[in-house]
Design an enzyme around this catalytic site. Structure first.
Site, PDB file in Angstrom:
ATOM      1  N   LYS A 129      61.502  46.926  17.194  1.00 33.41           N
ATOM      2  CA  LYS A 129      61.703  46.010  16.064  1.00 33.41           C
ATOM      3  C   LYS A 129      60.724  46.388  14.965  1.00 33.41           C
ATOM      4  CE  LYS A 129      64.121  42.313  15.021  1.00 33.41           C
ATOM      5  NZ  LYS A 129      65.424  41.876  15.552  1.00 33.41           N
ATOM      6  N   ASP A 169      67.959  42.376  10.019  1.00 29.25           N
ATOM      7  CA  ASP A 169      67.536  41.116  10.635  1.00 29.25           C
ATOM      8  C   ASP A 169      67.298  40.179   9.441  1.00 29.25           C
ATOM      9  OD1 ASP A 169      66.574  40.031  13.463  1.00 29.25           O
ATOM     10  OD2 ASP A 169      65.110  39.288  12.042  1.00 29.25           O
ATOM     11  N   THR A 213      77.077  39.418  15.192  1.00 27.05           N
ATOM     12  CA  THR A 213      76.129  38.527  15.868  1.00 27.05           C
ATOM     13  C   THR A 213      76.698  37.109  15.928  1.00 27.05           C
ATOM     14  OG1 THR A 213      74.389  39.908  14.957  1.00 27.05           O
ATOM     15  CG2 THR A 213      73.712  37.862  16.010  1.00 27.05           C
ATOM     16  N   SER A 381      76.102  47.404  16.987  1.00 23.99           N
ATOM     17  CA  SER A 381      75.326  48.525  16.435  1.00 23.99           C
ATOM     18  C   SER A 381      75.487  49.760  17.327  1.00 23.99           C
ATOM     19  CB  SER A 381      73.835  48.165  16.359  1.00 23.99           C
ATOM     20  OG  SER A 381      73.544  47.400  15.213  1.00 23.99           O
TER      21      SER A 381
END
Ligand code: NDP
Ligand code: 2IT
Length: 449
Positions: A129, A169, A213, A381
């Site tokens: 991340k 994000d 998502t 992804s």
């Protein structure tokens, strides 16, 4: 907090000692360790090989300066991060977050969660991340572009389709991925599509990644409902946030026959008893980058905007927290329970505080954790990476079916694993244990890494 297994206490103490001040990282580690007691009892090899201690330490952490120039000529300096947490299952994979609250502890909690989430998908992706404390709010497109170019001017040397593959994000969507991909391509002189995901459809992106998502979250809840012989038909749903995850969760709930009666942003929430008007919400949020208060103003008298208050006070059957970490606290959980909410599923990463999660579970509200529920984003992804590697592109219908199948698989694996380890019905235990065992077994096979 629940008790930790004796064997896991020293591991958690080591994490606390080594990572002072990183409260969200501690919270994420503890949440996983609380599920692993039965696993270390049944399989001593995990304790003997120190695989859990190794999992808690990132493989690599990168922190860098991001200088850039505003439209008025002022020089700003932000901090950039990439935590490459675990690559036992594949290249590091996980999003980039641009928000003023970003710091190393936040990036580490997100990276840690990502390892188990990515493992649960069954796809070949490791966990990582990144992000920056840059605040895109109120910045012009040109400022965002200069920031993204400066950010990528450092980050590019750490990336690659076999090394580390970021995506979006909070605060990072198609616009930012475009600016970063452009700079990556320019510096490397290579059109390496598989280095970033969430790309636009005309330059290497995948159908359904934008929606994935939110859609995946709702597919997961649909499986929870079906497992209980129920459906979305006629259900009242509350979705916090109004960003990428929230918008496409709302869209899919409406397609499946439920009604989303409230959503929010950091300035408050709106209640629209007739159901959120998604076209208007998209116009305000995606088109104009506006505020949720404008939604109430444009929708008219029946729609309230509440600036100070909690969205969890709005009565619902199903609650989907889709904004940010620790947004659903003990008080919020209490309100949901009092109003008869039956399911809470996490679209955001770690949106429920540990106490709130415990209260919900004790009240027999079915609770499903982020690493299972929101895995559809990163899974799609990985489908984008597959298409890039084979220079192919799939239809919307085919990609959405793959996503639905992956979410069904994750749902069933959670329940089967929970049964196997003596905690039937616990999506938390099932997700943590199934995510852990796949990555831990790979690490054991690869030696002391
Ligand atoms: P966006 O930036 O598109 O939207 C974020 C939304 O959450 C906005 O409505 C924002 O309001 C609100 N929000 C953010 N921070 C806060 C805060 N501190 N307090 C109150 N509201 C806040 O992000 P995403 O929709 O992409 O991400 C939402 C969540 O989902 C995050 O937890 C993210 O990690 C997670 N997630 C995202 C995935 C993806 O593919 N994008 C995949 C898996 C998980 P405002 O505009 O006012 O800041
Ligand atoms: O939290 C997440 O899973 C994401 N932000 C998506 C990561 C990705 O690489 O698609």
């Amino acid at each position: 907090m629940s008790a930790l297994d004796q064997q896991l206490i020293p591991i958690f103490e080591e994490v606390l000692g080594r990572n002072p001040g990183e409260a969200e990282f501690h919270q994420a580690v503890r949440e996983v360790l609380e599920s692993l007691g039965p696993v270390v009892t049944k399989h001593p090899q995990y304790a003997d090989s120190a695989v859990i201690r190794r999992l808690c330490e990132p493989e690599r952490q990168i922190i860098f300066r991001v200088p850039w120039v505003t439209d008025s000529g002022k020089i700003e300096v932000n901090r950039g991060f990439r935590v490459e947490f675990n690559s036992a299952l594949g290249p590091f994979k996980g999003g980039l977050r641009f928000h003023p609250s970003v710091n190393l502890g936040i990036v580490k909690f997100l990276g840690f969660e990502q390892i188990f989430k990515n493992s649960l998908t069954g796809l070949p992706i490791g966990g990582g991340k990144g992000g920056s404390d840059f605040d895109p709010k109120g910045r012009s497109d040109a400022e965002v572009m200069r920031f993204c170019q400066s950010f990528m001017t450092e980050l590019y040397r750490h990336l690659g389709e076999y090394t580390d593959v970021p995506a979006g994000d909070i605060g990072v969507g198609g616009r930012e991925i475009g600016f970063m991909f452009g700079q990556y391509k320019r510096i490397t002189n290579r059109y390496e599509s598989g280095t970033l995901t969430g790309k636009g459809l005309s330059w290497g992106g995948s159908q359904v990644r934008t929606e994935a998502t939110g859609y995946g979250t709702v597919f997961f809840v649909d499986e929870m409902l079906k497992a209980a012989g129920d459906s979305f038909d006629g259900k009242r749903v509350v979705v916090s946030g109004s960003g990428n995850v929230a918008i496409y969760a709302i869209e899919k709930v409406h397609q499946l026959g439920g009604t989303v009666v409230a959503c929010s942003d950091s300035g408050g929430y709106v209640v629209d008893p007739a159901g959120i008007d998604l076209a208007l919400l998209k116009e305000i949020k995606n088109g104009q980058r506006g505020r949720i208060s404008e939604y109430a103003a444009r929708r008219g008298n029946d729609v309230a905007h509440v600036a100070d208050g909690s969205i969890w006070d709005v009565p619902c059957d199903i609650a989907l927290p889709c904004a940010t970490q620790n947004e659903l606290d003990l008080e919020g959980a209490g309100a949901l329970i009092s109003n008869g909410c039956r399911i809470v599923a996490e679209g955001a990463n770690m949106p429920t505080t540990p106490n709130a999660a415990r209260l919900l579970t004790e009240a027999a509200v079915r609770f499903a954790p982020a690493k299972a529920v929101n895995a559809g984003g990163v899974a799609t992804s990985a489908l984008e990476m597959q298409q890039n590697a084979s220079r192919d592109s799939w239809t919307f219908a085919h990609t959405e079916e793959r996503l639905a199948e992956i979410m069904r698989g994750i749902h069933d694996r959670c329940l089967e694993t929970a049964d196997e380890y003596g905690t039937p019905g616990s999506y938390v235990a099932g997700a943590n244990i199934a995510g852990f065992t796949r990555v831990a077994d790979a690490m054991l096979a690869l030696g002391v890494i």
